[in-house]
Design an enzyme around this catalytic site. Structure first.
Site, mmCIF file in Angstrom:
data_model
loop_
_atom_site.group_PDB
_atom_site.id
_atom_site.type_symbol
_atom_site.label_atom_id
_atom_site.label_comp_id
_atom_site.label_asym_id
_atom_site.label_seq_id
_atom_site.Cartn_x
_atom_site.Cartn_y
_atom_site.Cartn_z
ATOM 1 N N LEU A 60 0.825 -1.205 0.000
ATOM 2 C CA LEU A 60 0.000 0.000 0.000
ATOM 3 C C LEU A 60 0.858 1.252 0.000
ATOM 4 C CD1 LEU A 60 -2.537 -1.387 2.619
ATOM 5 C CD2 LEU A 60 -2.869 -1.259 0.136
ATOM 6 N N LYS A 74 15.001 -0.680 4.243
ATOM 7 C CA LYS A 74 14.430 -0.035 3.053
ATOM 8 C C LYS A 74 14.747 1.456 3.036
ATOM 9 C CE LYS A 74 12.067 0.428 -0.752
ATOM 10 N NZ LYS A 74 10.667 0.016 -0.924
ATOM 11 N N LYS A 95 8.050 10.904 0.696
ATOM 12 C CA LYS A 95 7.619 10.162 1.891
ATOM 13 C C LYS A 95 8.709 9.212 2.355
ATOM 14 C CE LYS A 95 5.556 6.415 1.389
ATOM 15 N NZ LYS A 95 5.900 4.957 1.324
#
Length: 306
Positions: free
Chosen positions: A80, A187, A275
Site C-alpha cells: 500500500l 528499506k 515520503k
C-alpha cells in the site's frame, strides 16, 4: 542471514493454504501475479475493484473486503502507498483485524516508518494473535514481474521460515534484517542509496550534455564500469523503450529542473519518493546520525516539483 531462491513451483511443498494479497498497484499487482503463478491459491482485494480483474483472469479469487481475506487466508500480504492506507486496511471497520483466528502472518510489502510498523505489529498481535513481517522490497515493477526483488524482512525468524515460500515466489533475495521494524530500516537505507544514485546520474547527464556529449550516449558508455549500477541500467532500458515512468521519470525530472524545463509538471510524481526519504531523515534524527545526502536528495526533488 540472506539467501537467494528461484521462484519455481517445485520448491513449494504445501500449496493448499490460501494466500491473500491487498494492494494491486505497480508493485503489488505483479507480486500477486507471481504468487498466483507459483501455484498458491490466491485471494485478492483492492480499493479500486477494477484492478482485481486481471488477477481474476489469471486464477485468483476476488474478496469483497480485507476482513474476508483474513477470514480465509493464513498468510496475508499488503502493498500500500502509505501508513494511512495500511492502518485502514488492517484496523479499519472492515479491516483484517476484525476477523481473528485464521490469519497467522501478515507480510507488509509497503514502505512505512519502522516505528509505526512496530506499534501496528504489537496492536495486531494483541487483537488477533497474528504475527507481522515487515517485508519492503526493492527492484521496482521490472523486478516484481521477473520475481527478482530484494526483500528486506523484519520479524521473528520462525515466522519468516513459515512465510519464506510465499516471499520466494517474487523475491530473488530474502534477507532477515532482525526484529519487526528492521526491514523498514533497511528499506530507508536502500532509498538513500537509490535516490542518491538517481540524483548523481541526473547531474552527470546535464554535465555531459553541456560539455558536448549527447545524454543518450553517456549511460551506454558507462556500462560495465565502476559507475554502472542497477539504477543506471534501468534508466537506460526505460529511456530506450521510451517509458515515462519509474526511475526514468525521476531522473528526467532532475535533469529538467537543472535545465529550467521542469515547471510544475512533476509535482504529483514525487509524493512517494519524498515520503520515503523523510523516513530516512527522521531515523537519522532519532539516532543522532547526520544525513546530508538524504537532506540533499529531499531538497533536490522538492525543488524539482515546484
Amino acid at each position: 542471514m540472506s539467501a537467494s531462491f528461484a521462484a519455481t513451483s517445485s520448491e513449494f511443498p504445501d500449496l493448499t493454504g490460501a494466500v491473500g494479497y491487498i494492494g494491486l498497484g505497480n508493485i503489488g499487482e505483479p507480486i500477486a501475479t507471481r504468487i498466483t503463478e507459483a501455484g498458491f491459491r490466491t485471494i485478492v482485494w483492492n480499493r479500486t475493484a477494477s484492478k482485481s480483474r486481471g488477477l481474476s483472469e489469471k486464477g485468483a479469487q476476488v474478496a469483497t473486503s480485507p476482513a474476508e481475506i483474513s477470514s480465509r487466508c493464513k498468510i496475508v500480504c499488503l502493498c500500500l502507498t502509505n501508513v494511512e492506507a495500511v492502518e485502514a486496511v488492517v484496523f479499519g471497520s472492515d479491516g483484517l483485524a476484525t476477523r481473528a483466528g485464521v490469519m497467522k502472518i501478515l507480510i507488509d510489502n509497503s514502505t512505512i516508518h519502522p516505528d509505526v510498523t512496530r506499534k501496528m505489529a504489537e496492536r495486531l498481535r494483541k487483537k488477533t494473535g497474528a504475527k507481522w513481517l515487515d517485508c519492503p522490497v526493492s527492484g521496482g515493477p521490472v523486478g516484481a514481474k521477473a520475481g527478482t526483488l530484494a526483500a528486506m524482512v523484519g520479524g521473528d525468524a520462525e515466522d519468516l521460515a513459515s512465510a519464506r515460500n510465499v516471499i520466494a515466489s517474487y523475491a530473488g533475495r530474502i534477507s532477515h534484517m532482525g526484529p519487526v521494524g528492521c526491514g523498514q530500516v533497511a528499506k530507508a537505507c536502500n532509498q538513500v542509496i537509490g535516490f542518491g544514485t538517481m540524483a548523481a546520474i541526473a547531474e552527470a547527464l546535464v554535465l555531459a550534455q553541456r560539455s558536448g556529449i549527447p545524454m543518450d550516449v553517456l549511460p551506454q558508455s558507462l556500462a560495465g564500469g565502476f559507475a554502472d549500477s542497477n539504477v543506471l541500467k534501468e534508466y537506460l532500458r526505460a529511456t530506450t523503450a521510451r517509458e515515462a515512468a519509474g526511475i526514468a521519470v525521476l531522473i528526467r525530472a532532475l535533469v529538467d529542473a537543472r535545465t529550467g524545463m521542469a515547471g510544475d509538471r512533476y509535482r504529483d510524481r514525487f509524493s512517494l519518493l519524498l515520503k520515503d526519504i523523510a523516513i530516512a531523515i527522521d531515523l537519522g534524527f532519532a539516532t543522532g546520525t547526520e544525513t546530508p545526502m538524504a537532506d540533499l536528495v529531499e531538497r533536490l526533488y522538492r525543488d524539482a516539483g515546484e
